[in-house]
Design a protein around this motif. Structure first.
Motif, PDB file in Angstrom:
ATOM      1  N   LYS A  13       8.169   7.032   3.156  1.00 16.40           N
ATOM      2  CA  LYS A  13       7.156   6.297   3.916  1.00 16.40           C
ATOM      3  C   LYS A  13       7.006   4.836   3.499  1.00 16.40           C
ATOM      4  N   TYR A  14       7.394   4.490   2.264  1.00 20.67           N
ATOM      5  CA  TYR A  14       7.171   3.137   1.752  1.00 20.67           C
ATOM      6  C   TYR A  14       8.457   2.312   1.724  1.00 20.67           C
ATOM      7  N   PHE A  15       9.461   2.782   2.472  1.00 21.38           N
ATOM      8  CA  PHE A  15      10.731   2.063   2.608  1.00 21.38           C
ATOM      9  C   PHE A  15      10.670   1.237   3.885  1.00 21.38           C
ATOM     10  N   TYR A  16      10.957  -0.057   3.746  1.00 20.75           N
ATOM     11  CA  TYR A  16      10.981  -0.980   4.883  1.00 20.75           C
ATOM     12  C   TYR A  16      12.337  -1.659   4.908  1.00 20.75           C
ATOM     13  N   SER A  17      12.927  -1.761   6.082  1.00 24.28           N
ATOM     14  CA  SER A  17      14.234  -2.422   6.194  1.00 24.28           C
ATOM     15  C   SER A  17      14.183  -3.695   7.026  1.00 24.28           C
ATOM     16  N   ARG A  18      13.074  -3.905   7.748  1.00 16.83           N
ATOM     17  CA  ARG A  18      12.972  -5.068   8.623  1.00 16.83           C
ATOM     18  C   ARG A  18      11.670  -5.824   8.391  1.00 16.83           C
ATOM     19  N   PRO A  19      11.706  -7.147   8.489  1.00 18.40           N
ATOM     20  CA  PRO A  19      10.498  -7.951   8.306  1.00 18.40           C
ATOM     21  C   PRO A  19       9.370  -7.579   9.265  1.00 18.40           C
ATOM     22  N   GLU A  20       9.715  -7.181  10.489  1.00 16.25           N
ATOM     23  CA  GLU A  20       8.693  -6.829  11.468  1.00 16.25           C
ATOM     24  C   GLU A  20       7.870  -5.638  10.984  1.00 16.25           C
ATOM     25  N   GLN A  21       8.529  -4.680  10.333  1.00  9.98           N
ATOM     26  CA  GLN A  21       7.835  -3.508   9.803  1.00  9.98           C
ATOM     27  C   GLN A  21       6.860  -3.915   8.695  1.00  9.98           C
ATOM     28  N   ILE A  22       7.331  -4.815   7.836  1.00  4.30           N
ATOM     29  CA  ILE A  22       6.505  -5.286   6.718  1.00  4.30           C
ATOM     30  C   ILE A  22       5.309  -6.069   7.245  1.00  4.30           C
ATOM     31  N   ALA A  23       5.545  -6.959   8.191  1.00  6.30           N
ATOM     32  CA  ALA A  23       4.464  -7.767   8.761  1.00  6.30           C
ATOM     33  C   ALA A  23       3.424  -6.873   9.434  1.00  6.30           C
ATOM     34  N   LYS A  24       3.868  -5.839  10.114  1.00  7.91           N
ATOM     35  CA  LYS A  24       2.939  -4.908  10.766  1.00  7.91           C
ATOM     36  C   LYS A  24       2.032  -4.251   9.719  1.00  7.91           C
ATOM     37  N   ALA A  25       2.617  -3.820   8.611  1.00  5.57           N
ATOM     38  CA  ALA A  25       1.823  -3.199   7.540  1.00  5.57           C
ATOM     39  C   ALA A  25       0.877  -4.219   6.922  1.00  5.57           C
ATOM     40  N   MET A  26       1.335  -5.454   6.736  1.00  8.52           N
ATOM     41  CA  MET A  26       0.489  -6.504   6.170  1.00  8.52           C
ATOM     42  C   MET A  26      -0.719  -6.770   7.078  1.00  8.52           C
ATOM     43  N   ARG A  27      -0.483  -6.834   8.372  1.00  9.41           N
ATOM     44  CA  ARG A  27      -1.592  -7.047   9.315  1.00  9.41           C
ATOM     45  C   ARG A  27      -2.585  -5.885   9.255  1.00  9.41           C
ATOM     46  N   LYS A  28      -2.073  -4.682   9.090  1.00 12.58           N
ATOM     47  CA  LYS A  28      -2.932  -3.506   8.985  1.00 12.58           C
ATOM     48  C   LYS A  28      -3.799  -3.593   7.718  1.00 12.58           C
ATOM     49  N   VAL A  29      -3.213  -4.052   6.620  1.00 10.95           N
ATOM     50  CA  VAL A  29      -3.971  -4.221   5.373  1.00 10.95           C
ATOM     51  C   VAL A  29      -5.063  -5.273   5.560  1.00 10.95           C
ATOM     52  N   ILE A  30      -4.702  -6.398   6.143  1.00  6.42           N
ATOM     53  CA  ILE A  30      -5.681  -7.471   6.368  1.00  6.42           C
ATOM     54  C   ILE A  30      -6.829  -6.960   7.223  1.00  6.42           C
ATOM     55  N   ASP A  31      -6.502  -6.224   8.281  1.00  6.98           N
ATOM     56  CA  ASP A  31      -7.533  -5.687   9.155  1.00  6.98           C
ATOM     57  C   ASP A  31      -8.418  -4.678   8.415  1.00  6.98           C
ATOM     58  N   LYS A  32      -7.795  -3.838   7.616  1.00 10.91           N
ATOM     59  CA  LYS A  32      -8.541  -2.800   6.892  1.00 10.91           C
ATOM     60  C   LYS A  32      -9.541  -3.393   5.908  1.00 10.91           C
ATOM     61  N   TYR A  33      -9.133  -4.468   5.242  1.00  9.31           N
ATOM     62  CA  TYR A  33      -9.976  -5.046   4.206  1.00  9.31           C
ATOM     63  C   TYR A  33     -10.659  -6.339   4.650  1.00  9.31           C
ATOM     64  N   LYS A  34     -10.747  -6.552   5.966  1.00  6.84           N
ATOM     65  CA  LYS A  34     -11.317  -7.811   6.466  1.00  6.84           C
ATOM     66  C   LYS A  34     -12.774  -8.000   6.064  1.00  6.84           C
ATOM     67  N   ASN A  35     -13.475  -6.924   5.781  1.00  3.09           N
ATOM     68  CA  ASN A  35     -14.867  -7.048   5.361  1.00  3.09           C
ATOM     69  C   ASN A  35     -15.000  -7.414   3.897  1.00  3.09           C
ATOM     70  N   GLU A  36     -13.892  -7.336   3.153  1.00  2.00           N
ATOM     71  CA  GLU A  36     -13.898  -7.803   1.768  1.00  2.00           C
ATOM     72  C   GLU A  36     -13.901  -9.331   1.821  1.00  2.00           C
ATOM     73  N   GLN A  37     -14.419  -9.966   0.812  1.00  2.00           N
ATOM     74  CA  GLN A  37     -14.455 -11.427   0.767  1.00  2.00           C
ATOM     75  C   GLN A  37     -13.145 -11.929   0.182  1.00  2.00           C
ATOM     76  N   PHE A  38     -12.199 -12.347   1.035  1.00  2.00           N
ATOM     77  CA  PHE A  38     -10.921 -12.872   0.567  1.00  2.00           C
ATOM     78  C   PHE A  38     -11.073 -14.333   0.186  1.00  2.00           C
ATOM     79  N   ASP A  39     -10.448 -14.722  -0.904  1.00  2.00           N
ATOM     80  CA  ASP A  39     -10.280 -16.136  -1.215  1.00  2.00           C
ATOM     81  C   ASP A  39      -9.050 -16.598  -0.467  1.00  2.00           C
ATOM     82  N   LYS A  40      -9.021 -17.856  -0.094  1.00  2.00           N
ATOM     83  CA  LYS A  40      -7.848 -18.358   0.634  1.00  2.00           C
ATOM     84  C   LYS A  40      -7.005 -19.213  -0.252  1.00  2.00           C
TER      85      LYS A  40
END
Length: 162
Positions: A135-162
């Motif tokens: 499940k944690y194997f990625y072969s393409r950047p699009e797959q990684i970016a999709k997971a990254m967007r999901k993480v950002i969305d999941k933790y959007k209520n956390e206070q991120f520093d930029k």
């Protein structure tokens, strides 16, 4: 009073920037356009201090799948843009943690895991387009970016520093 608060804010900002940049790590072929933490431990510390999730790439120098992923990852403008919301860690060869929690469904490589801003591995974020056995194997950047967007969305209520 306002000047004192402004001065404190500026000093804190400078300290935080110096603190993060002093822990700079090697890109190990995944791209020098990213800000890499120097180790898993320093990455976790930065994540807690800045309330950011961590992206951990576990790879080996001899792995052909890892070698194939590196230039794709390094040259992905989408991943580079999303990476500002993460503490980026890549662990090569013997840097891989011996703790089984970093191998939730096996020790295959490369593996990309996401860790919450509070330090817990997030088993809900994985390559939904990949194998159910790896499940944690990625072969393409699009797959990684999709997971990254999901993480950002999941933790959007956390206070991120930029």
């Amino acid at each position: 009073m306002a000047a004192r608060n402004l001065t404190k804010a500026c000093i804190a900002l400078i300290f935080n920037k110096v603190h993060c940049s002093s822990n700079g790590g090697r890109d190990n072929g995944f791209g020098n356009n990213y800000v890499w933490a120097g180790s898993l431990e320093s990455g976790m510390q930065i994540a807690v201090n800045h309330k950011k999730p961590v992206m951990v790439i576990i790879h080996k120098s001899w792995c052909s799948a890892c070698k194939n992923l590196k230039p794709k990852f390094a040259n992905s403008s989408e991943i580079q843009s999303l990476s500002q919301h993460f503490v980026m860690v890549n662990l090569l060869d013997e840097e891989e943690p011996k703790n089984n929690k970093f191998a939730p469904d096996g020790t295959y490589i490369p593996r990309i895991l996401f860790i919450s801003p509070k330090g817990a591995i997030d088993h809900d974020i994985y390559n939904e387009e990949g194998s159910s056995q790896h499940k944690y194997f990625y072969s393409r950047p699009e797959q990684i970016a999709k997971a990254m967007r999901k993480v950002i969305d999941k933790y959007k209520n956390e206070q991120f520093d930029k």
